[in-house]
Design an enzyme around this catalytic site. Structure first.
Site, PDB file in Angstrom:
ATOM      1  N   THR A 159     -25.269 -21.645 -31.805  1.00 41.90           N
ATOM      2  CA  THR A 159     -25.340 -21.568 -30.341  1.00 41.90           C
ATOM      3  C   THR A 159     -23.974 -21.697 -29.663  1.00 41.90           C
ATOM      4  OG1 THR A 159     -25.815 -23.925 -30.390  1.00 41.90           O
ATOM      5  CG2 THR A 159     -27.710 -22.450 -30.229  1.00 41.90           C
ATOM      6  N   GLU A 160     -22.905 -21.687 -30.452  1.00 38.43           N
ATOM      7  CA  GLU A 160     -21.578 -21.992 -29.908  1.00 38.43           C
ATOM      8  C   GLU A 160     -21.191 -21.152 -28.695  1.00 38.43           C
ATOM      9  OE1 GLU A 160     -21.303 -23.460 -34.209  1.00 38.43           O
ATOM     10  OE2 GLU A 160     -22.333 -21.858 -33.114  1.00 38.43           O
ATOM     11  N   VAL A 161     -21.478 -19.826 -28.732  1.00 37.52           N
ATOM     12  CA  VAL A 161     -21.033 -18.961 -27.622  1.00 37.52           C
ATOM     13  C   VAL A 161     -21.723 -19.331 -26.305  1.00 37.52           C
ATOM     14  CG1 VAL A 161     -20.334 -16.987 -29.036  1.00 37.52           C
ATOM     15  CG2 VAL A 161     -22.702 -17.129 -28.209  1.00 37.52           C
TER      16      VAL A 161
END
Length: 265
Positions: A141-143
C-alpha cells in the site's frame, strides 16, 4: 532426542523444536507492525537459525489477528525527523534483513494467518514457501501514503514477473489469498483450523526427506539464476553439480537409492 530451546526477545519470539525454528512476530496489539527494534531482532533470529546446526527449516508467523501490518506508525513519524543519512542507514538495515531471508541457507516458510500489508507482505515475498488462510489480504500500500515499495520491488519482480509486480505495486490494492496464490505470491491457501498442521507437515517433510546441503545449494542456484547471463548461470550450475557429487550427503543418498533403502535425513 528432540532438541528444544527458545531465546528471549522483546518484539518477536524464537523457538526451536525438532529441527524447526519458529520465528513469531509478537506485537499483536500493534498488528505486528515493523519498527527498527523488530527488524534488528529478526536479523538476530535469522542469524541464530543460520548458525544452529540443529535447525533445518524456519517458520515465520505472526501472533494475534494479523501477520504483519507494515511499518509502525510511531516509526513512520520518527522517519519524518531523520536526515537523509539516517534514513539511508535505516533502509539498509531493512535491506540486510531482506537479503538475509532471501539468501538464507535454510528453508524459510511463511505461515500467514492474517493480513500481510506493505513491509509485512514484503516478508512473505522473501520466503521460499508461503501458506495463507483464506481470510488473509495481501498487498503493498506504500503508494497510497506517498511512499514507495522500494526494496520489495526488487524481489517481487523476480517472484511474480514484471506484469503482476506493476499491478500490485502501482495500484497499492490489497488482494485476497486466492488471487495471491494465482499470482504466484504465495503457494497455497489453507483453512485457519489446519494451517499450523499443514505448515508443520511441510517443514517436517523437508527435515526428514531432503538433504540440508542439497537445499542450501539449490537455493543458491535459484537465488543467483537471474543475476547472470544464461551461459554463466549454466557454467555455475555445472560446477555446483560436479562439486555436489563429491559431497558426503550425495554419496549417502545415491547409495541408499541404489540399495532401495528409505532414507531419513
Amino acid at each position: 532426542m528432540s532438541h528444544q530451546h527458545s531465546t528471549a526477545f522483546l518484539c518477536i519470539t524464537y523457538e526451536v523444536s525438532d529441527r524447526i525454528a519458529t520465528v513469531t512476530l509478537n506485537r499483536p496489539e500493534k498488528r505486528n507492525a515493523l519498527n527498527g527494534a523488530m527488524v534488528k531482532e529478526l536479523q538476530q533470529a535469522f542469524l541464530q537459525a543460520a548458525e544452529d546446526e540443529a535447525v533445518k527449516v524456519i517458520v515465520l508467523k505472526g501472533a494475534g489477528e494479523a501477520f504483519c501490518a507494515g511499518a509502525d506508525l510511531e516509526y513512520l513519524q520518527q522517519l519524518q525527523q531523520n536526515t537523509f543519512e539516517e534514513n539511508l542507514a535505516d533502509s539498509r538495515q531493512l535491506m540486510q534483513l531482506m537479503q538475509q531471508i532471501y539468501y538464507h541457507d535454510k528453508i524459510v516458510i511463511a505461515q500467514v494467518e492474517g493480513h500481510a500489508i506493505a513491509g509485512g507482505c514484503g516478508l512473505v515475498t522473501l520466503c521460499d514457501l508461503s501458506y495463507a488462510v483464506p481470510e488473509a489480504r495481501l498487498g503493498y500500500t506504500e503508494v497510497k501514503i506517498g511512499f514507495i515499495p522500494a526494496l520489495v520491488s526488487v524481489f517481487l519482480v523476480r517472484k511474480t514477473g514484471e506484469g503482476r509486480a506493476r499491478e500490485l505495486l502501482l495500484t497499492g490494492q490489497l488482494i485476497g489469498a486466492e488471487k495471491a496464490r494465482d499470482y504466484g505470491l504465495i503457494n497455497e491457501v489453507v483453512p485457519k483450523d489446519s494451517i499450523a498442521d499443514h505448515v508443520a507437515r511441510v517443514a517436517t517433510a523437508l527435515c526428514k526427506e531432503t538433504a540440508a546441503h542439497s537445499l542450501k545449494v539449490t537455493k543458491q542456484l535459484i537465488g543467483g539464476v537471474l543475476d547472470k547471463p544464461l551461459n554463466e548461470a549454466l557454467e555455475q550450475a555445472a560446477r555446483l553439480n560436479a562439486a555436489t557429487r563429491e559431497h558426503a550427503e550425495c554419496k549417502r543418498g545415491i547409495q541408499a537409492f541404489l540399495d532401495k533403502e528409505k532414507l531419513v535425513w
